[in-house]
Design a protein around this motif. Sequence first.
Motif, PDB file in Angstrom:
ATOM      1  N   MET A  93     -48.324  58.697  19.050  1.00  0.00           N
ATOM      2  CA  MET A  93     -47.745  60.012  19.314  1.00  0.00           C
ATOM      3  C   MET A  93     -47.696  60.203  20.825  1.00  0.00           C
ATOM      4  O   MET A  93     -48.735  60.173  21.489  1.00  0.00           O
ATOM      5  CB  MET A  93     -48.606  61.105  18.667  1.00  0.00           C
ATOM      6  N   SER A  97     -47.033  67.920  25.203  1.00  0.00           N
ATOM      7  CA  SER A  97     -47.473  69.208  24.661  1.00  0.00           C
ATOM      8  C   SER A  97     -46.799  69.546  23.333  1.00  0.00           C
ATOM      9  O   SER A  97     -47.228  70.472  22.640  1.00  0.00           O
ATOM     10  CB  SER A  97     -47.224  70.323  25.673  1.00  0.00           C
ATOM     11  N   SER A  99     -46.822  67.442  20.867  1.00  0.00           N
ATOM     12  CA  SER A  99     -47.539  66.639  19.870  1.00  0.00           C
ATOM     13  C   SER A  99     -48.248  67.499  18.829  1.00  0.00           C
ATOM     14  O   SER A  99     -48.293  67.146  17.655  1.00  0.00           O
ATOM     15  CB  SER A  99     -48.569  65.731  20.547  1.00  0.00           C
ATOM     16  N   ARG A 100     -48.799  68.607  19.261  1.00  0.00           N
ATOM     17  CA  ARG A 100     -49.569  69.452  18.337  1.00  0.00           C
ATOM     18  C   ARG A 100     -48.716  69.922  17.164  1.00  0.00           C
ATOM     19  O   ARG A 100     -49.113  69.817  16.009  1.00  0.00           O
ATOM     20  CB  ARG A 100     -50.148  70.647  19.092  1.00  0.00           C
ATOM     21  N   LEU A 103     -47.724  66.923  14.847  1.00  0.00           N
ATOM     22  CA  LEU A 103     -48.810  66.393  14.016  1.00  0.00           C
ATOM     23  C   LEU A 103     -49.285  67.370  12.947  1.00  0.00           C
ATOM     24  O   LEU A 103     -50.000  66.984  12.021  1.00  0.00           O
ATOM     25  CB  LEU A 103     -49.974  65.952  14.892  1.00  0.00           C
ATOM     26  N   LEU A 108     -52.992  67.421  11.101  1.00  0.00           N
ATOM     27  CA  LEU A 108     -53.849  67.242  12.279  1.00  0.00           C
ATOM     28  C   LEU A 108     -53.681  68.427  13.226  1.00  0.00           C
ATOM     29  O   LEU A 108     -52.562  68.843  13.520  1.00  0.00           O
ATOM     30  CB  LEU A 108     -53.490  65.954  13.020  1.00  0.00           C
ATOM     31  N   ASP A 109     -54.795  68.947  13.702  1.00  0.00           N
ATOM     32  CA  ASP A 109     -54.792  70.035  14.675  1.00  0.00           C
ATOM     33  C   ASP A 109     -55.469  69.509  15.931  1.00  0.00           C
ATOM     34  O   ASP A 109     -56.694  69.497  16.021  1.00  0.00           O
ATOM     35  CB  ASP A 109     -55.535  71.251  14.119  1.00  0.00           C
ATOM     36  N   ILE A 110     -54.670  69.027  16.861  1.00  0.00           N
ATOM     37  CA  ILE A 110     -55.237  68.419  18.073  1.00  0.00           C
ATOM     38  C   ILE A 110     -55.346  69.460  19.188  1.00  0.00           C
ATOM     39  O   ILE A 110     -54.542  70.388  19.261  1.00  0.00           O
ATOM     40  CB  ILE A 110     -54.410  67.198  18.538  1.00  0.00           C
ATOM     41  N   PRO A 111     -56.330  69.326  20.060  1.00  0.00           N
ATOM     42  CA  PRO A 111     -56.542  70.311  21.130  1.00  0.00           C
ATOM     43  C   PRO A 111     -55.637  70.050  22.341  1.00  0.00           C
ATOM     44  O   PRO A 111     -56.081  69.692  23.432  1.00  0.00           O
ATOM     45  CB  PRO A 111     -58.025  70.115  21.487  1.00  0.00           C
ATOM     46  N   VAL A 112     -54.336  70.211  22.146  1.00  0.00           N
ATOM     47  CA  VAL A 112     -53.362  69.996  23.218  1.00  0.00           C
ATOM     48  C   VAL A 112     -52.555  71.277  23.383  1.00  0.00           C
ATOM     49  O   VAL A 112     -52.079  71.850  22.398  1.00  0.00           O
ATOM     50  CB  VAL A 112     -52.420  68.813  22.886  1.00  0.00           C
ATOM     51  N   TYR A 113     -52.423  71.722  24.638  1.00  0.00           N
ATOM     52  CA  TYR A 113     -51.654  72.926  24.930  1.00  0.00           C
ATOM     53  C   TYR A 113     -50.863  72.680  26.206  1.00  0.00           C
ATOM     54  O   TYR A 113     -51.354  72.028  27.129  1.00  0.00           O
ATOM     55  CB  TYR A 113     -52.582  74.135  25.108  1.00  0.00           C
TER      56      TYR A 113
END
Length: 175
Positions: A93, A97, A99-100, A103, A108-113
């Motif tokens: 992936m 920003s 990507s969140r 996904l 998936l809950d990724i910590p990207v902001y």
Amino acid sequence: PFELLDRDGLARVEPALARTGGALVGGLRLPKDETGDCHLFTRRLAELAKGLGVEFRFGVRVEELLTEGGAVRGVHVSQDGVGEVLTADRYVMAFGSYSRAALAAIGLDIPVYPVKGYSLTVPLVDASLAPQSTVLDETYKVAVTRFDQRIRVGGMAELCGHDLSLPRRRRATLE
């Protein structure tokens, strides 16, 4: 580690700062701090990947991640109105920003902001006036970095979602 520098110390480590006419009285030096050229890094990484057989396809639009059982099974893409499904053994992936949201389709809950930064890169005109390392103006939160024959002025980090606008007041800080 850090080193607190007086006016003479600044001129010793950054000769170009000697020309400030005494406007600077001191600074903080971080001798192990490093700066990288992201554009150069990614170009060289792509060259290495090509040498290992990676195929890059530019101008392709990702339409949808095809998922099954919480895993990606394919990617529906299109280019010039023609769609196709790409499949692979593994997927990377690389939507930054975005990507969140992409996904979320597989839970998936990724910590990207998204964090918007501002920079200006210009050709180096006079090497004697350019810094040898990164110089940070803590008041304005602006850094001046030398990349061979270019100078980058960058600063500020703004949390504003996916707003791609370039406000005049932000540009003015770098100019």
